[in-house]
Structure formats: C-alpha cells, structure tokens
Design an enzyme around this catalytic site. Structure first.
Site, PDB file in Angstrom:
ATOM      1  N   ASP A  33       0.819  -1.209   0.000  1.00  0.00           N
ATOM      2  CA  ASP A  33       0.000   0.000   0.000  1.00  0.00           C
ATOM      3  C   ASP A  33       0.850   1.254   0.000  1.00  0.00           C
ATOM      4  OD1 ASP A  33       0.717  -0.861   2.687  1.00  0.00           O
ATOM      5  OD2 ASP A  33      -0.495   0.806   3.424  1.00  0.00           O
ATOM      6  N   GLU A  47       0.005  -1.331   5.578  1.00  0.00           N
ATOM      7  CA  GLU A  47       1.011  -0.912   6.554  1.00  0.00           C
ATOM      8  C   GLU A  47       0.867   0.556   6.899  1.00  0.00           C
ATOM      9  OE1 GLU A  47       5.025   0.795   7.709  1.00  0.00           O
ATOM     10  OE2 GLU A  47       3.697   1.279   6.027  1.00  0.00           O
TER      11      GLU A  47
END
Length: 414
Positions: free
Chosen positions: A81, A176
């Site tokens: 991400d 994350e």
C-alpha cells in the site's frame, strides 16, 4: 541483477493504485493491493518460485534451501500500500537517466521542483537513474522500491542456483500505512528466525529503533439548531474542535518543531459539521511510557474545551499502533550483525539509525520475529516530491542476496 527488468517492474508497480483507505472496514482496504499482489505472484511464479496470495491478500513466496545442512529460515518483507495522505492514483512516472545534477522539475505541477541544493541525497545519485512522479501524485516508492527489490532478489536467486542459501521467505503485506500491515501475520505463519523489512530511506542504513506509536480519536458532538434561532441554543462542534486544535503545542512536541529522539503529538486529520466533528492525532515517542503522558495531555486539553463550550459531548479513545523494535532486536543479535556483514561484503559501509516512524517490522518484532528495517532506495516519502534511485533499489536487492548468503554460512546456521 537485471537492472532493466527491475526498472520495468518498479514502473509497473507504482502505476497500480494501492492507496490505503483508513475509513474502509476491509483488509486490504483498497482493491489495488490485491491487483498488485496478483502481479507479484505472476512474476515470481514465472521464475519458478513457489508463491501464493492468501485470503487476506498477503503474498507469500518461498525459496527452498539449496544446501545440505540445517540453515534457519530468513524472511524479507515489504508493503503493497501507499500513504493515504496524498493521491496515489494515475501515477505518471518520470525517468531521468544519467542524472547530471541540478533541480528536477515535476512536469505535471510546475510549481513543484526537487531542489538540488535542498536535497543532499541527490549528490549520491549523480550519474544514476532517477524516478519521480509528475508532481500531481505520490510516486509510491514507499514501499514499492522495497517490493521491487525483493522480487528481483528472489528472481535472481532462482536464476542462480549456484549461490548457496538456506530457506528464504518473502512476505508482501497490505495496509502498513494505516497500521494494519501484520494484522493477519503471526510468528507461526512467518516461521523464520528473523525478518528484514525493506522500507527505509536511502542506502546502506539499518533502522534499529522506531517510534512507539498510538493514535487518538476525539469526537465532539455539538447542538445544532437553525442559525436564525441559535442564540443560547446552538453549540458548534466545529468551533469546539478548532479551540482544541489551537491548544496543541507549536514550538515543542510538534513534528514541525522536533527531531532526533524527540516525540510529538500530531493532529493529522479533521472533519465535521456543526453537529459533529472528529479529529485524529498521532502520538509518537521512542520511549513507550511517554505515550501515556501524551494521552494525559490530550485529556487535560479536552477538559478545558468542555468548560469553554458547555453542552458538548466528547468521546476520546486511544488505539495502540506499534512499539519500538529496539528491545526485540536484543533477543537475536545476529539479525543486525549479519546484515552489516553482508553489506560490507558488497563493499559498502553500513550505518545504524533510528527512524522517526514505524514499519511492519515494529509489529513483527513485538510478535516475536526480530525485524530491523533496511534502506531500499526511496527518498522523501509521503510527499509530491518523492523520488527513487534505480541503482539504490538494485543495491537493496543485492543486499537481500548477500544476507541470504551470510545466514547460510556454517557458523550462522548453528
């Protein structure tokens, strides 16, 4: 290493929108992370590597040992991400080969320029290939530089069976950036003596400490009536929240006023109406105990606002995010030592550092898998001026291979 293949894949990865969505109630929080994970699976499977994407979207890849002695499994991790703070869709990468120095204009946003004099790391990239966005989005090198480095390193090892190594595992996590990277990972699943995240800035650096981190959420409910008849009745949640924000320290305990080991309180997201307003605050410090003191400061500020705005209702909660990985690394001193020795074997000089942030490694270490963070060739993360250096990403990939070799040494396997 295949440098052009590495560049091609990095460019492919950054053009897949994997922006984390903190408001989502799914994991992963955005569909692009599943798409990127699938592409990683396809690339690694094409190299003959055992790989799968689990029910949570996490990608797992394994290289079996190619030596006939017992060697502990070592893992490497990067996240799919990108930060929700800035746009991550429709990334248009700019590739500058043989960078000769000077400022780097970002073509999609003329007012945004990466200034040579303000960016010391550019001096280390002279003659290299620089990648930026066009200035209207993030680049996504955080952490697609780490993703690309691990994919290239595992592909290279699969292509070169003459390089001795023990069992290796790669793990590519989701979300994350919003604190959920390892929600669905346990030490049992990782099944490794240690792990290395490739999520660091620059080159040659091992992050051995991170912040300890919490996030606070404050919700203020006001009293909303038509403004024409609001006298003595209307109580604005927005004005109450503005008063609260105005109480945050500016010259200390703020990210714009701190550095090194200094912690901070950072109100980073606010939205609302007269009836309801919500504020999110990051609590950060290298000493976990200081987070309790920061939360107490917020409670005092809230009490003051309650007195100033009679009639409001306030809900305050603090959620644990991650803890300093320092203490966990002490339990397995080989983890950092072998990373340093591997880098020296590449003719480089390692540097230990602290990071004013956190990684998946912070949480993995807390779960029992010691996980320092390695630099991966990314620079200026979470900014429109984010950039990456291809040769530095390649160095990170070579570092992965060298670490695998170091752990394979007979002495390391004991």
């Amino acid at each position: 290493m295949n440098t052009e293949r590495l560049l091609e894949r990095f460019l492919e990865f950054v053009q897949i929108d994997t922006t984390a969505r903190p408001e989502a109630d799914s994991y992963p929080s955005s569909p692009g992370q599943l798409i990127l994970g699938k592409r990683i699976c396809e690339h690694l499977a094409a190299a003959g590597i055992e790989v799968r994407q689990d029910e949570h979207g996490i990608v797992w890849a394994d290289l079996p040992a190619n030596v006939d002695r017992d060697v502990p499994r070592v893992a490497f991790c990067a996240h799919l991400d990108t930060s929700p703070e800035l746009p991550g869709a429709e990334v248009r990468p700019q590739v500058i080969r043989n960078y000769a120095g000077g400022d780097i204009p970002l073509p999609g946003s003329p007012e945004r320029v990466i200034r040579f004099d303000e960016t010391p790391a550019l001096r280390q990239a002279l003659g290299c290939t620089i990648i930026t966005s066009d200035g209207t989005t993030l680049l996504g090198a955080d952490d697609k530089s780490g993703v690309a480095a691990i994919v290239e390193a595992f592909t290279y090892l699969a292509e070169h069976p003459e390089i001795p190594h023990g069992p290796l595992r790669a793990c590519f996590t989701c979300d994350e950036e919003i604190g959920h990277g390892v929600d669905h990972i346990t030490a049992y699943k990782m099944d490794a003596v240690c792990c290395y995240t490739l999520d660091g800035v620059g080159t040659d650096t091992i992050d051995v400490e991170t912040f300890s981190a919490d996030e606070a959420k404050i919700v203020i409910e006001g009293v909303n009536v038509h403004p024409a008849i609001g006298k003595g009745k209307l109580v604005s949640a927005l004005k109450a929240m503005a008063s609260l924000v105005n109480r945050f320290p500016r010259n200390q305990l703020a990210p714009e006023a701190t550095e090194g080991r200094e912690g901070f309180l950072h109100p980073h997201r606010m939205e609302g109406t007269v009836e309801r307003a919500e504020l999110r605050i990051l609590l950060r410090d290298f000493e976990t105990g200081q987070l309790v003191r920061q939360a107490a400061m917020l409670e005092r500020m809230i009490s003051e606002v309650r007195e100033e705005f009679p009639g409001i209702k306030v809900d305050f909660e603090v959620r644990k995010q991650y803890r300093n990985l320092r203490d966990g690394l002490k339990n397995e001193p080989r983890v950092v030592a072998f990373a340093e020795e591997a880098l020296r074997a590449l003719g480089r000089t390692p540097r230990r550092a602290i990071v004013r942030g956190g990684t998946d490694g912070s949480l993995l270490t807390e779960k029992g898998v010691p996980t320092p963070n390695l630099s991966s060739g990314q620079y200026t993360p979470h900014a429109f001026t984010e950039w990456a250096c291809l040769e530095h990403i390649e160095l990170a990939a070579r570092w992965v291979v060298a670490i695998a070799q170091r752990w394979c040494d007979s002495e390391a396997a004991r």
